[in-house]
Scaffold this motif. Structure first.
Motif, short mmCIF file in Angstrom:
data_model
loop_
_atom_site.label_atom_id
_atom_site.label_comp_id
_atom_site.label_asym_id
_atom_site.label_seq_id
_atom_site.Cartn_x
_atom_site.Cartn_y
_atom_site.Cartn_z
N ASP A 210 9.83 39.50 52.12
CA ASP A 210 9.16 38.43 51.38
C ASP A 210 8.20 38.99 50.33
O ASP A 210 8.03 38.42 49.25
N ARG A 213 9.63 42.85 47.92
CA ARG A 213 10.51 42.61 46.77
C ARG A 213 9.71 42.46 45.47
O ARG A 213 10.23 42.70 44.39
N ASN A 242 12.36 39.47 57.64
CA ASN A 242 12.22 38.25 56.87
C ASN A 242 11.25 37.32 57.56
O ASN A 242 11.48 36.91 58.70
N LEU A 245 11.95 33.38 54.46
CA LEU A 245 12.98 33.10 53.46
C LEU A 245 14.20 32.39 54.07
O LEU A 245 14.63 32.71 55.17
N SER A 246 14.75 31.45 53.31
CA SER A 246 16.04 30.87 53.68
C SER A 246 17.12 31.92 53.48
O SER A 246 16.89 32.98 52.86
N THR A 248 19.66 31.87 51.51
CA THR A 248 19.98 32.09 50.10
C THR A 248 18.88 32.87 49.39
O THR A 248 19.16 33.71 48.53
N ASP A 249 17.63 32.62 49.75
CA ASP A 249 16.53 33.39 49.15
C ASP A 249 16.59 34.84 49.61
O ASP A 249 16.36 35.77 48.84
N ARG A 252 19.34 36.44 47.56
CA ARG A 252 18.88 36.73 46.20
C ARG A 252 17.99 37.97 46.17
O ARG A 252 18.10 38.81 45.28
N SER A 253 17.12 38.06 47.15
CA SER A 253 16.18 39.19 47.20
C SER A 253 16.91 40.51 47.41
O SER A 253 16.57 41.52 46.80
#
Length: 337
Positions: A210, A213, A242, A245-246, A248-249, A252-253
């Protein structure tokens, strides 16, 4: 070359809050943790930032950085352990005096992991990702958490072995406190993508995804420069966890990390158990792990003892690690070389 601090007996612990401090109604946690550590033979020095919390931070960015810088320079302080993590440590990062940090252990996780990774990447000083201060307030620690002392006491050239926990905590039960703080109720089982046993070797780097990144593209997140300067281009094993974060997040990260070159010459990735990883549609965290493993052609181990679902193994940024997953059990050997 990595510089490894070493913890000695009767050391002095400096407690400062580069992210969140502790509000008044919870100051008792600090006093209890202090008492527990004093019983173990440590001396405790508290900074001013520890006792305050307002607008999601302990103090201004400059004050937080100045207190941390002072403790890193203070020859009477041997180890720094923040009370816990928080949200906005990144505000203070530009005010940290990386050019003048003495070699001493900094131990913590969550938002603090951003500072830990930045220190190791910028200076080559090893840092310790593990328990925070308030979780050391119990009468004793579980076997996994308690290993922080053995790990930080290892000398240059030595190896230290840690094993996956027997059980982990699914959720806090503050109405039923235990002597070792955590309510360890669930059977620990480390996993791999294909269900097979796994061996991974390389230099450890990692933290809470979280926050770490946000070092990408800054002077504090130059992973390739670190590899060339401090570990002679050796491969890296990432440990990541993590917090919020979901799926998808998280995806992306991880893609951003890949595109930034953080996963070049990567020998494998380990993911901690997570209270987050919320699915989006039918997109599950296992899908994220599988896709990343296929793209990078590396093994991925997950549900390890790292992060916000305790207990935690103490992982050393910069240390050489031999990691084995065998039938759901994990072994981590870290060598200070």
């Amino acid at each position: 070359m990595i510089k490894y601090p070493s913890l000695e007996k009767n050391s002095t612990i400096g407690v400062t809050a580069p992210s969140s401090g502790v509000p008044g109604e919870l100051h008792k946690l600090l006093h209890t943790a202090s008492d527990s550590l004093k019983e173990k033979g440590y001396n405790i020095t508290f900074g001013d930032t520890v006792w305050s919390q307002n607008k999601a931070k302990s103090a201004s960015a400059k004050k937080r950085a100045e207190e941390f810088n002072q403790m890193m320079l203070d020859e009477n302080i041997d180890l720094i352990i923040p009370p816990w993590g928080g949200e906005l440590l990144i505000e203070a990062i530009e005010h940290i005096d990386f050019d003048n940090l003495n070699s001493k252990w900094v131990l913590g996780y969550s938002d603090v992991s951003l500072l830990l990774l930045a220190i190791t990447l910028k200076t080559g000083i090893a840092t310790a990702h593990g328990t925070n201060l308030v979780d050391l307030r119990g009468e004793y620690s579980d076997q996994t958490t308690a290993k922080w002392e053995n790990v930080l006491s290892a000398k240059h050239g030595e190896s230290i072995v840690q094993h996956s926990s027997e059980k982990y905590q699914k959720e806090w039960d503050h109405d039923n406190p235990t002597p070792h703080i955590f309510n360890l109720t669930e059977q620990t089982y480390w996993k791999s993508i294909d269900g097979n046993n796994v061996k991974i070797h390389g230099r450890l780097l990692g933290g809470c995804i979280d926050v770490i990144r946000h070092l990408i593209g800054t002077p504090y997140g130059e992973v390739n420069n670190f590899k060339e300067k401090h570990i002679n281009g050796e491969s890296v094993v990432w440990f990541l966890e993590n917090c919020e974060l979901s799926t998808t997040d998280l995806r992306r990260s991880l893609i951003q990390m890949k595109l930034a070159g953080w996963f070049e010459n990567c020998a494998g990735i380990m993911f901690g158990r997570s209270p987050a990883n919320t699915p989006v549609g039918n997109y599950m965290v296992e899908d994220v792990y599988k896709e990343l493993s296929e793209e990078l052609q590396i093994p991925i181990i997950y549900d390890i003892d790292c992060g916000h679902v305790p207990p935690q193994i103490t992982f050393i940024n910069g240390a050489y690690a031999d990691i084995e997953l065998t039938n759901g059990k994990g072994t981590v050997r870290q060598t200070f070389k």
